[in-house]
Design a protein around this motif. Sequence first.
Motif, short mmCIF file in Angstrom:
data_model
loop_
_atom_site.label_atom_id
_atom_site.label_comp_id
_atom_site.label_asym_id
_atom_site.label_seq_id
_atom_site.Cartn_x
_atom_site.Cartn_y
_atom_site.Cartn_z
N LYS A 114 -6.17 -19.67 -63.46
CA LYS A 114 -5.72 -18.38 -63.97
C LYS A 114 -6.40 -18.08 -65.30
CE LYS A 114 -1.83 -15.47 -65.21
NZ LYS A 114 -2.75 -14.58 -65.85
N MET A 115 -6.51 -19.09 -66.15
CA MET A 115 -7.16 -18.90 -67.44
C MET A 115 -8.63 -18.51 -67.23
SD MET A 115 -7.38 -21.44 -70.73
CE MET A 115 -7.90 -22.81 -69.73
N ASN A 153 -7.26 -26.91 -72.68
CA ASN A 153 -7.34 -26.28 -74.00
C ASN A 153 -8.75 -26.38 -74.58
OD1 ASN A 153 -4.65 -25.53 -73.89
ND2 ASN A 153 -3.96 -27.37 -74.95
N ALA A 165 -10.91 -23.81 -72.95
CA ALA A 165 -10.61 -22.47 -73.46
C ALA A 165 -11.27 -22.22 -74.81
CB ALA A 165 -9.11 -22.27 -73.57
N GLU A 199 -2.96 -23.28 -63.62
CA GLU A 199 -3.05 -22.77 -65.00
C GLU A 199 -4.51 -22.59 -65.40
OE1 GLU A 199 -2.20 -24.29 -69.56
OE2 GLU A 199 -1.01 -25.16 -67.93
N TYR A 200 -5.32 -23.59 -65.09
CA TYR A 200 -6.74 -23.50 -65.44
C TYR A 200 -7.43 -22.37 -64.70
CZ TYR A 200 -11.61 -24.48 -66.18
OH TYR A 200 -12.93 -24.34 -66.52
N ASP A 222 -8.73 -14.95 -65.99
CA ASP A 222 -8.42 -14.05 -67.10
C ASP A 222 -9.63 -13.85 -68.01
OD1 ASP A 222 -5.82 -13.81 -66.16
OD2 ASP A 222 -4.95 -15.14 -67.70
N HIS A 223 -10.39 -14.91 -68.25
CA HIS A 223 -11.58 -14.80 -69.09
C HIS A 223 -12.67 -13.98 -68.39
CE1 HIS A 223 -9.63 -17.74 -71.65
NE2 HIS A 223 -10.54 -17.46 -72.57
#
Length: 135
Positions: free
Chosen positions: A67-68, A3, A6, A64-65, A71-72
Motif C-alpha cells: 500500500k505504501m 520504514n 519509505a 502495508e508495504y 501510495d508513492h
Amino acid sequence: YINAAAETTLAPMRSGGVKTVEEFFENLILEHSVVSSPWGCLVVNTGIENAELDRPTLKEISDEYWKMLSDHFEMALNKSKDAGEIDGNLSVPHASQGLVTAVMGIHTKNRVTQTHNGGETLVKLILDLIGSWRI
C-alpha cells in the motif's frame, strides 16, 4: 525494513513526478542498487512464503508495504498528471496497483534467476508503458 524503504528508495516519489517512478524501476535491476538483489525482496519473499504459512501478521506487514508503494506511485503520477506531463485520462489508482504487481514480478524474476537483473525485460516493458502515458 519498511520504514527504511519509505525514507530512502520511495522518498523521491513524494515530491517528484513520473521520472521518479521510472528511476525506481531502473534501480530494480541496477547492480549494487539498494532495491536490486539476486535474492529478490524481503517483502516479496515474505508474501510468497506466507501464502503457505497463512500468518495474519506477515500478511499485514506485506500489505502495508504494498500500500505504501502504491501510495508513492500515486503521489508521483498525480504530480505529473496535474502538471500536464502525462495523459489526463490515466487512472492513477489502477496504474499504481499495476506497477506494484510489476515490482513483485521483477523481484521474483531476480530471485528465480539469482541475478540482480533477472527482471530486466519486465522493467523495459514497464518503462515503455510509462513512456506511453507521457503527453
